[in-house]
Scaffold this active site. Sequence first.
Site, PDB file in Angstrom:
ATOM      1  CB  CYS A 259      15.963 -34.766 -25.075  1.00  0.00           C
ATOM      2  SG  CYS A 259      15.103 -33.405 -25.899  1.00  0.00           S
ATOM      3  CG  HIS A 307      12.030 -35.080 -23.049  1.00  0.00           C
ATOM      4  ND1 HIS A 307      13.312 -34.651 -22.763  1.00  0.00           N
ATOM      5  CD2 HIS A 307      11.989 -36.395 -22.715  1.00  0.00           C
ATOM      6  CE1 HIS A 307      14.010 -35.660 -22.257  1.00  0.00           C
ATOM      7  NE2 HIS A 307      13.226 -36.724 -22.225  1.00  0.00           N
ATOM      8  CG  HIS A 319      14.989 -39.935 -21.401  1.00  0.00           C
ATOM      9  ND1 HIS A 319      14.161 -38.948 -20.936  1.00  0.00           N
ATOM     10  CD2 HIS A 319      15.262 -40.714 -20.303  1.00  0.00           C
ATOM     11  CE1 HIS A 319      13.938 -39.101 -19.645  1.00  0.00           C
ATOM     12  NE2 HIS A 319      14.594 -40.164 -19.234  1.00  0.00           N
TER      13      HIS A 319
END
Length: 343
Positions: A259, A307, A319
């Site tokens: 991420c 995240h 993402h």
Amino acid sequence: MASHRRPKQPSRTRVTVLTTAAAAAVVLSANAANAAPSEKLGKDEVKAKVDTLYEQAEQATEKYNGAKEKQQKLQKEISTIQDNVARGQEELNKLRDGLGSLATAQYRSGGIDPSVQLFLSADPDDYLDKASTLDQLSGQQVEALKKIQDKQRQLAQERAEATEKLKDLAATRTELGNKKKEVQGKLAEAQKLLNTLTAKEKAALAAEQQRANRSSTDRVDLGNDTSASGRAAAAFSAAQSKIGTPYVYGASGPSSFDCSGLTSWAYAQAGVSIPRTSEAQAGYGAHLSMSQLQVGDLVFFYGDLHHVGLYAGNGQVLHAPHTGAVVRYESISNMPFQFGVRV
């Protein structure tokens, strides 16, 4: 001549023990046969557990990324210090050679000054700190000795700094190894769960993942929200070019990403250097609410901020989700949103 003695008969005690052991084995076998088999988890239960493991793996991944970044930084710092020490030692040697030449000239003209003799056999700090010694030295000698003293102190400090950083590097490498094992352990546990599914259940899960992994040719309604600064727009465009690229823990492109690897890579393409980890990226600017978000803003999820993605407009985030997934669009409401950051 062959012996004709009768074989020794087992004792009554030994027979009793063997009989008891055999009976116990029969009972255990019967119990094992009658025991109910462990309940098999259904597809949805397995998916829920696997999703949790993937999330835990991502948490460990961000810690792994942090340790890896620290290791690289320490290695550069140590290399710089070691180069400085090497150059400093050369300078010190030249200063000592210069003072030696001065002493040789003094000897030829009538003898070496006692203070210089003392220097050549001991640490100059011992007598530079004595005013009486300074009085006996010429101005040229005082300057040479002070330069040597300063250089020695500088080298001692740099060597001590390098020693401490080497200790820190060793500890960081240990942490890096531990975090790598933790990530791999979570992924292995997830795979073990997936292996309990039937072929039909695996196919159903794969189909679900395939639907979620929208490729770059899929059209996603991002609305009319094009409000983004030049660099944010460039970073978002770079990230869009990687839609469909697989998630790999610890990867920062260009063929795979985790991420924070995606977000740091995307902004690098726009000429902006941001930290490598999601936690560090979260502190890179003022926090924004969901209503304040613009395309290209960093968006952070979960309480520990493990995240991060890029806001895509119209309630969407672009993402790299987790192992088994690819870079894709997803509804921002699918994860616990915390805040955004405008780079």
